[in-house]
Design a protein around this motif. Structure first.
Motif, mmCIF file in Angstrom:
data_model
loop_
_atom_site.group_PDB
_atom_site.id
_atom_site.type_symbol
_atom_site.label_atom_id
_atom_site.label_comp_id
_atom_site.label_asym_id
_atom_site.label_seq_id
_atom_site.Cartn_x
_atom_site.Cartn_y
_atom_site.Cartn_z
ATOM 1 N N MET A 125 -3.365 17.161 1.413
ATOM 2 C CA MET A 125 -3.687 15.776 1.101
ATOM 3 C C MET A 125 -4.223 15.104 2.366
ATOM 4 S SD MET A 125 -1.195 13.256 -0.793
ATOM 5 C CE MET A 125 -1.063 11.564 -0.557
ATOM 6 N N THR A 126 -5.365 14.433 2.263
ATOM 7 C CA THR A 126 -5.960 13.781 3.418
ATOM 8 C C THR A 126 -5.394 12.378 3.589
ATOM 9 O OG1 THR A 126 -7.798 12.958 2.116
ATOM 10 C CG2 THR A 126 -8.116 15.076 3.217
ATOM 11 N N LYS A 127 -5.329 11.968 4.844
ATOM 12 C CA LYS A 127 -4.821 10.638 5.166
ATOM 13 C C LYS A 127 -5.885 9.595 4.826
ATOM 14 C CE LYS A 127 -2.930 8.161 9.118
ATOM 15 N NZ LYS A 127 -2.634 8.235 10.542
ATOM 16 N N ALA A 128 -5.464 8.467 4.258
ATOM 17 C CA ALA A 128 -6.396 7.391 3.925
ATOM 18 C C ALA A 128 -7.020 6.840 5.205
ATOM 19 C CB ALA A 128 -5.668 6.281 3.178
ATOM 20 N N SER A 129 -8.291 6.446 5.132
ATOM 21 C CA SER A 129 -9.000 5.910 6.296
ATOM 22 C C SER A 129 -8.501 4.525 6.695
ATOM 23 C CB SER A 129 -10.497 5.824 6.018
ATOM 24 O OG SER A 129 -11.014 7.096 5.747
ATOM 25 N N PHE A 130 -8.047 3.751 5.695
ATOM 26 C CA PHE A 130 -7.629 2.375 5.937
ATOM 27 C C PHE A 130 -6.229 2.127 5.414
ATOM 28 C CE2 PHE A 130 -12.115 1.932 6.444
ATOM 29 C CZ PHE A 130 -12.268 0.906 7.350
ATOM 30 N N ILE A 131 -5.547 1.223 6.089
ATOM 31 C CA ILE A 131 -4.279 0.712 5.598
ATOM 32 C C ILE A 131 -4.618 -0.598 4.900
ATOM 33 C CG2 ILE A 131 -1.990 -0.125 6.247
ATOM 34 C CD1 ILE A 131 -2.317 1.677 8.808
ATOM 35 N N HIS A 132 -4.501 -0.577 3.604
ATOM 36 C CA HIS A 132 -4.912 -1.704 2.762
ATOM 37 C C HIS A 132 -3.773 -1.983 1.803
ATOM 38 C CE1 HIS A 132 -7.778 -4.331 0.771
ATOM 39 N NE2 HIS A 132 -7.506 -3.754 -0.376
ATOM 40 N N GLN A 133 -2.911 -2.923 2.178
ATOM 41 C CA GLN A 133 -1.718 -3.226 1.391
ATOM 42 C C GLN A 133 -1.423 -4.713 1.521
ATOM 43 O OE1 GLN A 133 0.859 -0.508 3.372
ATOM 44 N NE2 GLN A 133 1.239 -1.837 5.109
ATOM 45 N N PRO A 134 -0.581 -5.253 0.646
ATOM 46 C CA PRO A 134 -0.250 -6.679 0.762
ATOM 47 C C PRO A 134 0.312 -7.004 2.148
ATOM 48 C CG PRO A 134 0.520 -5.820 -1.332
ATOM 49 C CD PRO A 134 0.058 -4.633 -0.528
ATOM 50 N N ASP A 135 -0.156 -8.107 2.731
ATOM 51 C CA ASP A 135 0.349 -8.551 4.030
ATOM 52 C C ASP A 135 1.639 -9.324 3.787
ATOM 53 O OD1 ASP A 135 0.834 -10.284 6.338
ATOM 54 O OD2 ASP A 135 -1.105 -9.561 7.047
ATOM 55 N N PRO A 136 2.762 -8.827 4.289
ATOM 56 C CA PRO A 136 4.050 -9.464 3.971
ATOM 57 C C PRO A 136 4.181 -10.893 4.513
ATOM 58 C CG PRO A 136 4.327 -7.787 5.666
ATOM 59 C CD PRO A 136 2.912 -7.684 5.176
#
Length: 153
Positions: free
Chosen positions: A1-12
């Motif tokens: 499984m390849t690592k995602a290029s971006f961290i794209h998640q709700p900003d807490p």
């Protein structure tokens, strides 16, 4: 499984905003610092960075190169928010920028991006860079969407 290029998640810390961060902090985008994105009710994408002293010039305003780099990244972040590309191998074909006012250190800076037209291979976009009510730059750009397989070198 390849690592995602971006961290794209709700900003807490910022409801309604998503993070926009490279998973590899040794790449160019990381020079811009922390960034967030969100879709606006009018359908435009808003991309935000937090300018620091390292982004300034000798006049204590934002360096033009910082603003240009931010706009380039915002074209891609906006296009991804619109669901038109995935993070990866799309490229900037052209970028036109009109500097309107000095960018300020220590104040969040937003690029508000809209799609003018999409074709099979191209995205035509435009927008404004603002700090609150202060206009920093206007821009338009064209992105070539990625191919299904990488170009041969």
């Amino acid at each position: 499984m390849t690592k995602a290029s971006f961290i794209h998640q709700p900003d807490p810390d910022n409801p309604g905003w998503m993070t926009w961060e490279l998973s590899d902090p040794t790449r160019f985008n990381s020079l811009l610092g922390r960034m967030m994105v969100r879709l606006e009710p009018d359908g435009q994408a808003r991309v935000r960075m937090f300018p620091q002293h390292v982004h300034s010039n000798l006049s204590n305003n934002l360096h033009g190169g910082t603003i240009l780099a931010f706009i380039d990244v915002a074209l891609f972040a906006g296009s991804r928010l619109f669901g038109l590309i995935e993070a990866g191998t799309a490229v900037t074909l052209d970028l036109s920028v009109q500097f309107i006012g000095a960018g300020r250190v220590g104040e969040p800076m937003d690029a508000v991006v809209e799609v003018l037209r999409e074709t099979g291979r191209l995205l035509f976009l435009r927008g404004l860079v603002v700090q609150g009510d202060h206009k920093v730059a206007g821009f338009s750009g064209t992105i070539r969407k990625p191919t299904s397989k990488p170009d041969a070198e």
